[in-house]
Design an enzyme around this catalytic site. Structure first.
Site, PDB file in Angstrom:
ATOM      1  N   TYR A 263      -3.204  -0.759   9.557  1.00  0.00           N
ATOM      2  CA  TYR A 263      -3.136  -1.166   8.152  1.00  0.00           C
ATOM      3  C   TYR A 263      -1.847  -0.651   7.517  1.00  0.00           C
ATOM      4  CZ  TYR A 263      -4.387  -1.543   3.208  1.00  0.00           C
ATOM      5  OH  TYR A 263      -4.401  -1.839   1.860  1.00  0.00           O
TER       6      TYR A 263
ATOM      7  N   SER B  96       0.819  -1.204   0.000  1.00  0.00           N
ATOM      8  CA  SER B  96       0.000   0.000   0.000  1.00  0.00           C
ATOM      9  C   SER B  96       0.856   1.258   0.000  1.00  0.00           C
ATOM     10  CB  SER B  96      -0.898   0.032   1.236  1.00  0.00           C
ATOM     11  OG  SER B  96      -1.604   1.259   1.332  1.00  0.00           O
TER      12      SER B  96
END
Length: 253
Positions: A159, A146
């Site tokens: 996350y 990410s």
């Protein structure tokens, strides 16, 4: 030559697009899911070719991870490519900004993210790579990381942190596994137009998120899938260890 590809978290979104790209290239795909059986069935039904399979498992459980790889190897006769896509903790519903959540909520978010996003991927990578080594197979592992690993995820810090760890894991494994003809790489997407992000992109923040890129939009799952397909190819061997940014110039490093 047709390969067997395990795509985790393939019941929708990026995972579904990745599974579709490999199937269209002639590969046999193992569609993994945790709880969304209907979504996984829809992914399977949409794949070109035949011989594909469904495999269920909660990757937070090391025993389930072992069973997933074992089923794929026994059913398909081997495993050549692992795509670590399954993840939790990125949606608005899973937000856990430090200033406003309880300590119990903070603990739950971090434990869930670490178990799936990092340990689940680490366990699958171990199991898949050991199979590839023992079988003398030319292997590929591609991690779906990410942009948040670099840009930060203030609303979903667990996350972002686990995706940063996943990038680092991939680079360590790239060095460790190269002598065994296994290449390991990662992609780092920004926002992608998936069902998980629909609430955020359709809300008041949507225009601002699209405006982060000079293209004025977010990525489509197929764009991420195309990059994964390349990184898993023979031509991309020399990209082992790379983390490929896929964020439409919304974050440059």
């Amino acid at each position: 030559m047709s390969r067997t590809v395990l795509v985790t978290g393939a019941s929708g979104g990026i995972g579904r697009a990745v599974a579709g790209a490999f199937a269209a290239a002639g590969d046999r795909v193992a569609v993994h899911y945790s709880a969304n059986h209907a979504g996984a069935e829809a992914t399977l039904a949409g794949l070109a070719g035949d011989g594909h399979l469904l495999v269920q498992g909660d990757l937070a459980d090391p025993g389930h991870a072992e069973r997933v790889v074992d089923i794929v190897v026994r059913t398909a006769g081997g495993l050549d490519v692992l795509v670590n896509n399954a993840a939790v903790g990125s949606s608005a519903a899973e937000a856990h900004p430090l200033p406003s959540v309880s300590y119990a909520e903070w603990q739950r978010a971090w434990q869930a993210a670490v178990r799936v996003n990092l340990l689940g991927a680490a366990n699958l990578s171990y199991l898949a790579a050991r199979h590839m080594i023992e079988g003398g197979r030319v292997g590929r592992i591609v991690n779906i990381g990410s942009r948040g690993a670099y840009r930060g995820e203030p609303d979903n810090p667990a996350y972002g942190a686990t995706k940063a760890a996943l990038h680092a894991l991939g680079q360590s494994l790239a060095i460790s596994l190269a002598p065994h003809n296994i290449a390991v790489s990662s992609v780092a997407p920004g926002f992608v137009a998936t069902d998980r992000q629909a609430q955020t992109l359709g809300g008041e923040r949507g225009d601002g998120i699209r405006g982060q890129s000079p293209f004025g939009r977010v990525a489509e799952p197929a764009e991420v899938a195309a990059a994964v397909l390349y990184l898993a190819s023979a031509e991309a061997t020399w990209a082992s260890g790379a983390v490929l940014d896929l964020n439409g110039a919304s974050y440059l490093r």
